[in-house]
Scaffold this active site. Structure first.
Site, PDB file in Angstrom:
ATOM      1  N   SER A 124     -10.275  13.391  40.655  1.00  0.00           N
ATOM      2  CA  SER A 124     -11.112  12.949  39.613  1.00  0.00           C
ATOM      3  C   SER A 124     -10.639  11.528  39.202  1.00  0.00           C
ATOM      4  CB  SER A 124     -11.147  13.849  38.494  1.00  0.00           C
ATOM      5  OG  SER A 124     -11.823  13.216  37.390  1.00  0.00           O
ATOM      6  N   TYR A 148      -7.202  19.273  31.604  1.00  0.00           N
ATOM      7  CA  TYR A 148      -7.969  19.115  32.816  1.00  0.00           C
ATOM      8  C   TYR A 148      -7.585  18.175  33.717  1.00  0.00           C
ATOM      9  CZ  TYR A 148     -11.856  17.743  35.908  1.00  0.00           C
ATOM     10  OH  TYR A 148     -12.702  17.303  37.021  1.00  0.00           O
ATOM     11  N   LYS A 152      -5.741  18.166  37.486  1.00  0.00           N
ATOM     12  CA  LYS A 152      -6.133  17.678  38.945  1.00  0.00           C
ATOM     13  C   LYS A 152      -4.792  16.801  39.410  1.00  0.00           C
ATOM     14  CE  LYS A 152     -10.317  18.655  39.241  1.00  0.00           C
ATOM     15  NZ  LYS A 152     -10.678  19.535  40.339  1.00  0.00           N
TER      16      LYS A 152
HETATM   17  P1  NAD Z   1     -19.442  22.912  38.837  1.00  0.00           P
HETATM   18  O1  NAD Z   1     -18.929  23.574  37.663  1.00  0.00           O
HETATM   19  O2  NAD Z   1     -20.907  22.677  39.041  1.00  0.00           O
HETATM   20  O3  NAD Z   1     -18.876  23.627  40.146  1.00  0.00           O
HETATM   21  C1  NAD Z   1     -17.598  24.189  40.221  1.00  0.00           C
HETATM   22  C2  NAD Z   1     -17.853  25.576  40.845  1.00  0.00           C
HETATM   23  O4  NAD Z   1     -16.608  26.041  41.114  1.00  0.00           O
HETATM   24  C3  NAD Z   1     -18.838  26.484  40.094  1.00  0.00           C
HETATM   25  O5  NAD Z   1     -19.857  27.024  40.765  1.00  0.00           O
HETATM   26  C4  NAD Z   1     -18.021  27.428  39.485  1.00  0.00           C
HETATM   27  O6  NAD Z   1     -18.611  28.799  39.318  1.00  0.00           O
HETATM   28  C5  NAD Z   1     -16.860  27.625  40.824  1.00  0.00           C
HETATM   29  N1  NAD Z   1     -15.607  28.227  40.221  1.00  0.00           N
HETATM   30  C6  NAD Z   1     -14.807  27.707  39.240  1.00  0.00           C
HETATM   31  N2  NAD Z   1     -13.654  28.409  39.266  1.00  0.00           N
HETATM   32  C7  NAD Z   1     -13.686  29.397  40.282  1.00  0.00           C
HETATM   33  C8  NAD Z   1     -12.862  30.466  40.646  1.00  0.00           C
HETATM   34  N3  NAD Z   1     -11.741  30.514  40.235  1.00  0.00           N
HETATM   35  N4  NAD Z   1     -13.191  31.101  41.944  1.00  0.00           N
HETATM   36  C9  NAD Z   1     -14.433  30.640  42.708  1.00  0.00           C
HETATM   37  N5  NAD Z   1     -15.345  29.807  42.153  1.00  0.00           N
HETATM   38  C10 NAD Z   1     -15.014  29.027  40.885  1.00  0.00           C
HETATM   39  O7  NAD Z   1     -18.656  21.277  38.773  1.00  0.00           O
HETATM   40  P2  NAD Z   1     -18.985  19.917  39.800  1.00  0.00           P
HETATM   41  O8  NAD Z   1     -19.435  19.025  38.850  1.00  0.00           O
HETATM   42  O9  NAD Z   1     -19.759  20.301  40.934  1.00  0.00           O
HETATM   43  O10 NAD Z   1     -17.526  19.894  40.125  1.00  0.00           O
HETATM   44  C11 NAD Z   1     -16.940  20.214  41.433  1.00  0.00           C
HETATM   45  C12 NAD Z   1     -15.412  19.948  41.495  1.00  0.00           C
HETATM   46  O11 NAD Z   1     -15.247  18.235  41.345  1.00  0.00           O
HETATM   47  C13 NAD Z   1     -14.669  20.354  40.219  1.00  0.00           C
HETATM   48  O12 NAD Z   1     -13.253  20.580  40.942  1.00  0.00           O
HETATM   49  C14 NAD Z   1     -14.379  19.006  39.248  1.00  0.00           C
HETATM   50  O13 NAD Z   1     -13.277  19.534  38.532  1.00  0.00           O
HETATM   51  C15 NAD Z   1     -14.739  17.721  40.222  1.00  0.00           C
HETATM   52  N6  NAD Z   1     -15.018  16.704  39.745  1.00  0.00           N
HETATM   53  C16 NAD Z   1     -16.345  16.894  38.948  1.00  0.00           C
HETATM   54  C17 NAD Z   1     -16.590  15.837  38.312  1.00  0.00           C
HETATM   55  C18 NAD Z   1     -17.986  15.703  37.526  1.00  0.00           C
HETATM   56  O14 NAD Z   1     -18.163  14.763  36.661  1.00  0.00           O
HETATM   57  N7  NAD Z   1     -19.039  16.688  37.757  1.00  0.00           N
HETATM   58  C19 NAD Z   1     -15.783  14.476  38.059  1.00  0.00           C
HETATM   59  C20 NAD Z   1     -14.582  14.553  38.662  1.00  0.00           C
HETATM   60  C21 NAD Z   1     -14.287  15.724  39.499  1.00  0.00           C
HETATM   61  N1  UFG Z   2     -21.217   9.156  25.954  1.00  0.00           N
HETATM   62  C1  UFG Z   2     -21.823   9.116  24.793  1.00  0.00           C
HETATM   63  N2  UFG Z   2     -22.666  10.050  24.231  1.00  0.00           N
HETATM   64  C2  UFG Z   2     -22.712  11.368  24.886  1.00  0.00           C
HETATM   65  C3  UFG Z   2     -21.831  11.604  26.028  1.00  0.00           C
HETATM   66  C4  UFG Z   2     -21.156  10.389  26.433  1.00  0.00           C
HETATM   67  O1  UFG Z   2     -22.092   7.850  24.174  1.00  0.00           O
HETATM   68  O2  UFG Z   2     -23.179  12.252  24.361  1.00  0.00           O
HETATM   69  C5  UFG Z   2     -20.528   8.136  26.635  1.00  0.00           C
HETATM   70  C6  UFG Z   2     -18.918   8.109  26.510  1.00  0.00           C
HETATM   71  O3  UFG Z   2     -18.381   7.974  25.372  1.00  0.00           O
HETATM   72  C7  UFG Z   2     -18.729   7.215  27.838  1.00  0.00           C
HETATM   73  C8  UFG Z   2     -19.764   7.585  28.759  1.00  0.00           C
HETATM   74  O4  UFG Z   2     -20.857   8.071  27.870  1.00  0.00           O
HETATM   75  O5  UFG Z   2     -18.517   5.879  27.325  1.00  0.00           O
HETATM   76  C9  UFG Z   2     -19.880   8.377  29.735  1.00  0.00           C
HETATM   77  O6  UFG Z   2     -19.206   9.790  29.450  1.00  0.00           O
HETATM   78  P1  UFG Z   2     -19.236  11.223  30.070  1.00  0.00           P
HETATM   79  O7  UFG Z   2     -18.893  12.374  29.198  1.00  0.00           O
HETATM   80  O8  UFG Z   2     -20.454  11.119  30.818  1.00  0.00           O
HETATM   81  O9  UFG Z   2     -18.015  10.557  31.114  1.00  0.00           O
HETATM   82  P2  UFG Z   2     -16.537  10.332  31.203  1.00  0.00           P
HETATM   83  O10 UFG Z   2     -16.308   8.969  31.779  1.00  0.00           O
HETATM   84  O11 UFG Z   2     -16.235  10.522  29.579  1.00  0.00           O
HETATM   85  O12 UFG Z   2     -16.021  11.756  31.784  1.00  0.00           O
HETATM   86  C10 UFG Z   2     -16.324  11.935  32.952  1.00  0.00           C
HETATM   87  C11 UFG Z   2     -16.076  13.532  33.062  1.00  0.00           C
HETATM   88  C12 UFG Z   2     -14.675  13.740  33.497  1.00  0.00           C
HETATM   89  C13 UFG Z   2     -14.059  12.882  34.428  1.00  0.00           C
HETATM   90  C14 UFG Z   2     -14.502  11.585  34.497  1.00  0.00           C
HETATM   91  C15 UFG Z   2     -14.069  10.589  35.590  1.00  0.00           C
HETATM   92  O13 UFG Z   2     -16.571  14.285  32.091  1.00  0.00           O
HETATM   93  O14 UFG Z   2     -14.168  15.299  33.681  1.00  0.00           O
HETATM   94  O15 UFG Z   2     -15.854  11.314  34.112  1.00  0.00           O
HETATM   95  O16 UFG Z   2     -14.715  10.956  36.864  1.00  0.00           O
HETATM   96  F1  UFG Z   2     -12.778  12.982  34.700  1.00  0.00           F
END
Ligand code: NAD
Ligand code: UFG
Length: 363
Positions: A124, A148, A152
């Site tokens: 991430s 979190y 990573k």
């Molecule tokens: P998500 O929660 O929708 O998907 C993660 C999946 O992993 C879920 O289906 C959950 O049930 C499963 N899971 C969690 N722990 C588990 C375990 N111990 N065993 C088996 N399954 C398990 O999240 P996502 O948004 O699809 O994210 C996928 C990956 O990408 C994650 O590792 C997350 O940290 C990373 N990531 C997500 C974002 C984002 O903004 N969505 C940004 C950066 C990184």
């Molecule tokens: N924001 C608002 N109001 C809200 C939610 C968000 O103003 O209700 C603003 C935040 O302050 C930020 C922007 O919208 O400026 C984006 O916020 P997000 O929460 O959507 O995303 P972040 O960049 O804070 O974080 C996300 C994921 C993290 C990940 C990161 C980089 O939540 O897990 O992107 O990938 F690590």
């Protein structure tokens, strides 16, 4: 080629499963459904017309993981499974370290045992913490600012040590920026539990009338309009990045980190306007105090992924908002669990086909 997808039922995982199946890969999904529903996988089958095996398995259970590798000839692994809520990770850090770090250690040990050494890992942009400068390069200093993010960063370090100990591994660390959007069919998308933490799911729930108004966290940042700037990337572009990384890990050895972003930053106010345009709805908002720990601007320099992987994000901010809206309006309450989805044993293909796809439980 057989690809094991951990966390395949989740938001990014389900979109990646669609792209893999469409490109002719055979997939096997492992998920414990702690943050997803089986219905998402049923819909992957609806979109692609393809069946695949699903194990309701926790990556914390090494014996079950081992069974999955014994039952299948796996070529490569894409590892999405993990917990991802920043705020929750501050309240229950041990659960995050346990699930994400130990889960990945188990996976790597079992992969090693079965001589499967191609891995694409969901990292991430959060590993960069408060970036010194934008756009962010992969060589920028890392410094996650919450548990979190530290899971990573730790996993990245563990995987580097693993590669250093055995150069036959091939590992891609994909640092995602802000994934939004949904598959253009409107059948799969992001289905957050409870009140969303992230901007786009929150905005779309305001647009559909489930939430009253958006709170904009601060308007006094050193940005174009004072609100936070992020690099939003369409989840389908992101999914396609995994296929490029997969090709790369299948054809070489090494460990490499890649930024997956568009390289362009949008502010919160710009995103509100874009979403109003896409949905035709008004998004009421008020400015409130900044959210603790938020950075002012975060966007990628994605040129390493372009040069090494031949990947580039192609979808526009309009498409991101339109697709998010289509998913939201078609599924105002997210996935409704479908009782017709049944568990079968992995060799019971007949009943599996009735279910639409194969569901097996490693025991
Ligand atoms: P998500 O929660 O929708 O998907 C993660 C999946 O992993 C879920 O289906 C959950 O049930 C499963 N899971 C969690 N722990 C588990 C375990 N111990 N065993 C088996 N399954 C398990 O999240 P996502 O948004 O699809 O994210 C996928 C990956 O990408 C994650 O590792 C997350 O940290 C990373 N990531 C997500 C974002 C984002 O903004 N969505 C940004 C950066 C990184
Ligand atoms: N924001 C608002 N109001 C809200 C939610 C968000 O103003 O209700 C603003 C935040 O302050 C930020 C922007 O919208 O400026 C984006 O916020 P997000 O929460 O959507 O995303 P972040 O960049 O804070 O974080 C996300 C994921 C993290 C990940 C990161 C980089 O939540 O897990 O992107 O990938 F690590």
């Amino acid at each position: 080629m057989v690809i094991l997808v951990t966390g395949g039922a989740g938001y990014i995982g389900s979109h990646t499963c669609v792209e893999l199946l469409n490109q002719g890969y055979e997939i096997i999904v492992i998920d414990n459904f702690s943050n997803s529903k089986k219905e998402s996988l049923k819909r992957v089958t609806d979109i692609t017309g393809k069946l695949f095996k699903v194990y309701n398995t926790d990556i914390l259970n090494k014996d079950q993981l081992n069974l999955v590798f014994l039952e299948n000839k796996i070529d490569s692994v894409i590892h999405f499974a993990g917990l991802k809520a920043v705020g929750e990770s501050v309240s229950i850090p041990l659960r995050y370290y346990y699930n994400n770090v130990i889960g990945t250690l188990n996976l790597c040990e079992v992969m090693n045992k079965h001589n499967v050494k191609n891995l694409v890992f969901s990292s991430s942009a959060t590993v960069y913490g408060n970036p010194k400068e934008v756009p962010i390069l992969e060589s920028s200093l890392l410094g996650a600012t919450n548990p979190y993010g530290r899971t990573k960063q730790m996993i990245e370090e563990i995987l580097k040590d693993l590669y250093n100990s055995d150069h036959s591994w091939s590992i891609s660390l994909l640092r995602y920026f802000n994934p939004i959007g949904a598959h253009e069919s409107g059948l799969i998308g992001e289905d957050p539990n409870g009140i969303p933490n992230n901007l786009l799911p929150y905005i779309s729930q305001v647009a559909v009338g489930k939430l009253d108004k958006l709170k904009v966290f601060g308007n006094d940042f050193p940005t174009k309009d004072g609100t936070g700037v992020r690099d939003y990337i369409h989840v389908v572009d992101l999914a396609r990045g995994h296929l490029k990384a997969l090709e790369n890990v299948s054809n070489s050895t090494g460990i490499n980190a890649y930024n997956l972003g568009t390289g362009t930053g949008y502010s919160v106010l710009e995103m509100i306007k874009e979403f109003e345009k896409a949905s035709g709805r008004n998004i009421p908002y008020s400015i409130v105090e900044p959210r603790p720990g938020d950075v002012d601007k975060c966007f990628a320099n994605p040129s390493k992924a372009r040069e090494d992987l031949g990947w580039i994000a192609t979808k526009t901010i309009e498409e991101m908002c339109e697709d998010t809206w289509r998913w939201q309006i078609n599924n105002p309450n997210g996935y409704i669990e479908n009782n017709k989805i049944i568990f079968t044993t992995s060799d019971s293909r007949l009943s599996a086909e009735t279910a639409g796809f194969v569901m097996s439980k490693a025991e």
